[in-house]
Design an enzyme around this catalytic site. Structure first.
Site, mmCIF file in Angstrom:
data_model
loop_
_atom_site.group_PDB
_atom_site.id
_atom_site.type_symbol
_atom_site.label_atom_id
_atom_site.label_comp_id
_atom_site.label_asym_id
_atom_site.label_seq_id
_atom_site.Cartn_x
_atom_site.Cartn_y
_atom_site.Cartn_z
ATOM 1 N N GLY A 1 -26.137 9.410 -28.161
ATOM 2 C CA GLY A 1 -26.753 10.475 -27.381
ATOM 3 C C GLY A 1 -28.084 10.018 -26.809
ATOM 4 O O GLY A 1 -28.410 8.823 -26.840
ATOM 5 N N GLU B 1 -30.245 1.946 -33.352
ATOM 6 C CA GLU B 1 -29.510 2.332 -32.132
ATOM 7 C C GLU B 1 -29.704 1.269 -31.063
ATOM 8 O O GLU B 1 -28.765 0.831 -30.410
ATOM 9 C CB GLU B 1 -30.003 3.689 -31.615
ATOM 10 C CG GLU B 1 -29.617 4.860 -32.506
ATOM 11 C CD GLU B 1 -30.237 6.171 -32.060
ATOM 12 O OE1 GLU B 1 -31.303 6.150 -31.387
ATOM 13 O OE2 GLU B 1 -29.664 7.227 -32.370
ATOM 14 N N LYS C 1 -34.935 7.922 -26.272
ATOM 15 C CA LYS C 1 -34.193 8.168 -27.498
ATOM 16 C C LYS C 1 -35.126 8.113 -28.696
ATOM 17 O O LYS C 1 -36.262 7.668 -28.563
ATOM 18 C CB LYS C 1 -33.079 7.122 -27.656
ATOM 19 C CG LYS C 1 -31.900 7.355 -26.699
ATOM 20 C CD LYS C 1 -30.828 6.268 -26.789
ATOM 21 C CE LYS C 1 -30.325 6.143 -28.193
ATOM 22 N NZ LYS C 1 -29.874 7.439 -28.762
ATOM 23 N N GLY D 1 -27.079 11.549 -34.239
ATOM 24 C CA GLY D 1 -27.489 12.845 -33.681
ATOM 25 C C GLY D 1 -26.337 13.839 -33.677
ATOM 26 O O GLY D 1 -25.222 13.528 -34.116
ATOM 27 N N THR E 1 -24.755 15.219 -31.081
ATOM 28 C CA THR E 1 -23.665 14.928 -30.128
ATOM 29 C C THR E 1 -22.752 13.854 -30.710
ATOM 30 O O THR E 1 -21.524 13.945 -30.665
ATOM 31 C CB THR E 1 -24.227 14.486 -28.772
ATOM 32 O OG1 THR E 1 -25.227 15.419 -28.331
ATOM 33 C CG2 THR E 1 -23.130 14.377 -27.721
ATOM 34 N N GLY F 1 -35.277 10.930 -31.009
ATOM 35 C CA GLY F 1 -35.505 12.277 -31.568
ATOM 36 C C GLY F 1 -35.027 12.373 -33.013
ATOM 37 O O GLY F 1 -35.613 13.060 -33.829
ATOM 38 N N GLY F 2 -33.977 11.569 -33.312
ATOM 39 C CA GLY F 2 -33.426 11.571 -34.675
ATOM 40 C C GLY F 2 -33.956 10.441 -35.532
ATOM 41 O O GLY F 2 -33.419 10.152 -36.602
HETATM 42 O O1 DER Z 1 -32.363 10.071 -31.931
HETATM 43 C C1 DER Z 1 -31.576 9.799 -31.034
HETATM 44 O O2 DER Z 1 -31.761 8.807 -30.261
HETATM 45 C C2 DER Z 1 -30.425 10.727 -30.778
HETATM 46 O O3 DER Z 1 -29.400 10.045 -30.100
HETATM 47 C C3 DER Z 1 -30.949 11.868 -29.944
HETATM 48 O O4 DER Z 1 -31.662 11.350 -28.917
HETATM 49 C C4 DER Z 1 -29.839 12.766 -29.419
HETATM 50 O O5 DER Z 1 -29.659 13.736 -30.363
HETATM 51 P P1 DER Z 1 -28.736 15.021 -30.086
HETATM 52 O O6 DER Z 1 -27.363 14.469 -29.696
HETATM 53 O O7 DER Z 1 -28.723 15.711 -31.408
HETATM 54 O O8 DER Z 1 -29.380 15.801 -28.983
#
Ligand code: DER
Length: 213
Positions: free
Chosen positions: A82, A103, A94, A29, A31, A96-97
């Site tokens: 992240g 992970e 978690k 991600g 972060t 989103g990516g």
């Molecule tokens: O996909 C994930 O689990 C990432 O860690 C996401 O949750 C955090 O992405 P960001 O750091 O771009 O907000």
């Protein structure tokens, strides 16, 4: 502070948990991208990194950081990643990516899971962010029906194929009162590869805008 400033501060603060000689688990991600950039300065002090996605592997290698196979390493002292949401008990949403499966594997292998977030990720109850679930493609509809029975609103993240060749369903309209129970229920459905709830195994440390909570 901008959201990016908060992410960068958290990522840089996570470096305090990296010791010389460590194999460092690396999430995915924007972060974590800041964390990889910070880690590059210490690439000769660490043993290497175990990566949770092709995306992170590319960035690590671009910095000349040695990327290792999890099967080749014993323990992973620290995992930095992240989150999309974090509740007061360090339980996370978690995915989103779309990297949640690898992970979760490295989080499971890690002695200490350090979660790096900006302040907007903090919630009292998980579920405002749609819950990602990685599914075997043939089971998309079957899992979707099971989700409806559990009170969720499933949406296929069409066009996205994970590093493992699977699909993602995002579940809307859940108010997750018991994240561990829901994680266990969803994990049981045939066709579910992994669930973007990190509640059975929450983060050990949460850094918000550069400050350990
Ligand atoms: O996909 C994930 O689990 C990432 O860690 C996401 O949750 C955090 O992405 P960001 O750091 O771009 O907000």
């Amino acid at each position: 502070l901008s959201k990016d400033d908060e992410k960068r501060l958290s990522a840089e603060a996570a470096m305090q948990y990296v010791k010389d000689g460590d194999v460092v688990g690396v999430g995915t991600g924007s972060t974590v991208a800041f964390f990889i950039d910070a880690l590059a300065a210490r690439r000769h002090d660490i043993a290497g990194a175990v990566s949770s996605s092709e995306q992170s592997t590319e960035r690590l290698r671009a910095h000349g950081i040695h990327v290792m196979d999890l099967n080749a390493v014993g323990t992973v002292p620290v995992y930095v990643d992240g989150a999309d949401e974090c509740d007061p008990h360090n339980r996370l949403i978690k995915g989103g990516g779309a990297a949640l499966t690898r992970e979760k594997i490295i989080a499971e292998a890690a002695e200490r899971f350090v979660c790096v977030i900006d302040a907007a990720k903090q919630v009292d109850v998980l579920g405002r962010f749609p819950l990602p679930i990685e599914v075997i493609p043939m089971a998309r509809s079957l899992v979707g029906r099971a989700i409806v029975r559990l009170g969720g609103q499933p949406a296929w993240r069409e066009g996205v194929v994970t590093d493992n060749g699977n699909w993602i369903i995002d579940v809307h309209n859940l108010r997750i009162a018991d994240p561990v129970d829901l994680e266990n229920r969803l994990n049981q459905i045939p066709g579910v590869v992994s669930v973007g709830l990190f509640a059975r195994r929450p983060a050990d440390v949460v850094i918000v805008a550069g400050k350990t909570r």
